[in-house]
Design a protein around this motif. Structure first.
Motif: not given
Length: 473
Positions: A97-116
């Motif tokens: 159930r913890m399946n969200k993409v929390l943030a995408v930062d193209p300038l920092n080249n990162t993506i923060t996601v939940e474990a599911g």
């Protein structure tokens, strides 16, 4: 609480996460107590599906207070049984159930996601931002990033981008006592003591539960080129890799060695697959290149490398994909080898091994000779990531069937292979982890000092031994 009843534990869990998120009926538990290959089957008191990190913390706190073992579970697509519960007191903690993409930062080249979050979802979110998340596995449509992190998954792009561990900048994790550690930092440099995220990456859920991660992104390639090549033998494949590096340098993202017998399983069992080269050969290489340049230039460089390889006798025949659809068809064959093997009735002894890249041909020869000398009629399924030294060197005996418990429990084939791996200074687990299937091998091949250090860390973080019991140790 001393020896709490199952009912009292279930009640506390339902109070913490809601009744609908705690499943106890046999039909609901079924998909969570058996691995996808059907090799490992366990039991569980319940499957708990928290909706957020706070609920994960509440679940682990309850389990710590009641002495209830916890088995963290992602997509349950692993090869070693690490996510299968072992007994009727255990609670499966599903992160689905913890399946969200929390943030995408193209300038920092990162993506923060939940474990599911499913791996393919992360890949698509990166693509939508004109970026690449390079982790790529056969199970990417169903595996979850928490499971990828907990096993330090490899995949086909390790040659250029590294293992999962190399793609992680930070994690959030819940400790066995319910405390939350937020290490979601998108920093390339952070020299402030121990790099704690690496305790949880590759730990197979034995030290805590990863609930979120900040991952590296890369510029999305503008061009790709894929080639399927028949080679005389693994020695030629290794020389071909060196030649292609000379022509194409770090634009090589994948370089896969595949035996014909591996592919015959695919062509026999996977609809829509066929041999792309009319003449049969014993060995093949599948390679992919990616670049920011245009497609025509990249393809031209690949063609020039192939011409030189054919003149040198390193390639007997080749097919270059004309478009992404053809490239995907070639990769579909490579990724379908495990499923093709699963369709056979035989007990397949799987060996996810790594040796130094330069010694791969020598290892293949020696291991094949040893197996054929000991086991009449042995069949080999050899394929894998030649570029980083990781082979899936699998074997089966026609008289040993998967349904036979004696065949499933036999270690003679595996020990033959792993003893040779040990002689080569290699690893008996390159990317699949330990789980249930390699506990004996960990004890057999790891040094006493290594095992003592691992147990020390385990005792420090999980003194009750409640996290994923029976795995690793």
């Amino acid at each position: 609480m001393n020896n709490p009843s199952r009912e009292s534990v279930i009640k506390r869990l339902r109070d913490a996460v809601g009744s609908a998120a705690v499943m106890t009926e046999a039909a609901d538990l079924e998909a969570h107590i058996v691995d996808w290959r059907g090799v490992y089957r366990g039991a569980a008191a319940a499957v708990v599906r928290p909706a957020n990190t706070a609920e994960v913390a509440a679940v682990l706190k309850i389990c710590a207070e009641t002495g209830t073992p916890v088995v963290p579970q992602g997509g349950n697509t692993g090869m070693c049984g690490a996510s299968v519960p072992g007994g009727p007191r255990e609670v499966v903690l599903s992160l689905s159930r913890m399946n969200k993409v929390l943030a995408v930062d193209p300038l920092n080249n990162t993506i923060t996601v939940e474990a599911g979050c499913v791996l393919a979802t992360i890949q698509q979110a990166a693509a939508d931002a004109e970026r690449l998340f390079p982790l790529s596995l056969g199970a990417e449509g169903s595996c979850q990033i928490g499971g990828n992190l907990s096993t330090n998954a490899g995949g086909v792009n390790v040659l250029r981008y590294g293992n999962t561990r190399d793609l992680v900048l930070g994690v959030e994790a819940v400790l066995p006592d319910g405390r939350i550690w937020n290490g979601l930092r998108g920093l390339r440099k952070d020299n402030t003591g121990y790099d704690l995220k690496h305790l949880f990456i590759g730990a197979e859920g034995t030290l805590g539960v990863i609930t979120a991660a900040t991952l590296k992104l890369f510029p999305r390639p503008a061009a790709n080129a894929t080639a399927w090549m028949a080679v005389p033998d693994p020695e030629a494949a290794l020389k071909l890799l060196a030649l292609m590096r000379k022509h194409c340098n770090d634009r090589i993202t994948a370089f896969e060695l595949i035996s014909r017998h591996s592919l015959e399983l695919v062509w026999r069992h996977i609809p829509g697959t066929r041999d792309p080269i009319a003449t049969p050969y014993s060995w093949y290489v599948l390679t992919e290149l990616a670049d920011s340049a245009d497609e025509a230039k990249l393809r031209g460089d690949l063609e020039r490398a192939l011409e030189e390889a054919i003149e040198a006798g390193l390639v007997s025949d080749a097919v270059i994909a004309e478009n992404r659809s053809q490239a995907q068809s070639l990769w579909h064959m490579r990724e379908s080898i495990p499923e093709g093997a699963r369709q056979e009735p035989y007990m397949v002894y799987r060996h996810d091994i790594a040796v130094a890249v330069g010694r791969i041909p020598e290892f293949i020869r020696e291991a094949q000779a040893a197996l054929e000398a000991k086991f009449a009629g042995v069949k080999l399924i050899c394929f894998g990531h030649l570029g980083d030294g990781n082979l899936h060197y699998n074997a089966y005996l026609p008289e040993r069937l998967r349904k036979d418990a004696v065949a499933r429990d036999a270690h003679d084939v595996t020990e033959t292979v792993y003893d040779i791996v040990q002689q080569y200074g290699g690893s008996f687990s390159a990317e699949h982890g330990i789980g249930l299937s390699k506990v004996a091998e960990l004890a057999r091949y790891k040094s006493a000092v290594e095992l003592d250090l691992m147990r020390t860390v385990k005792r420090a973080l999980d003194p009750q031994g409640l996290m994923n019991p029976g795995k690793l140790f």
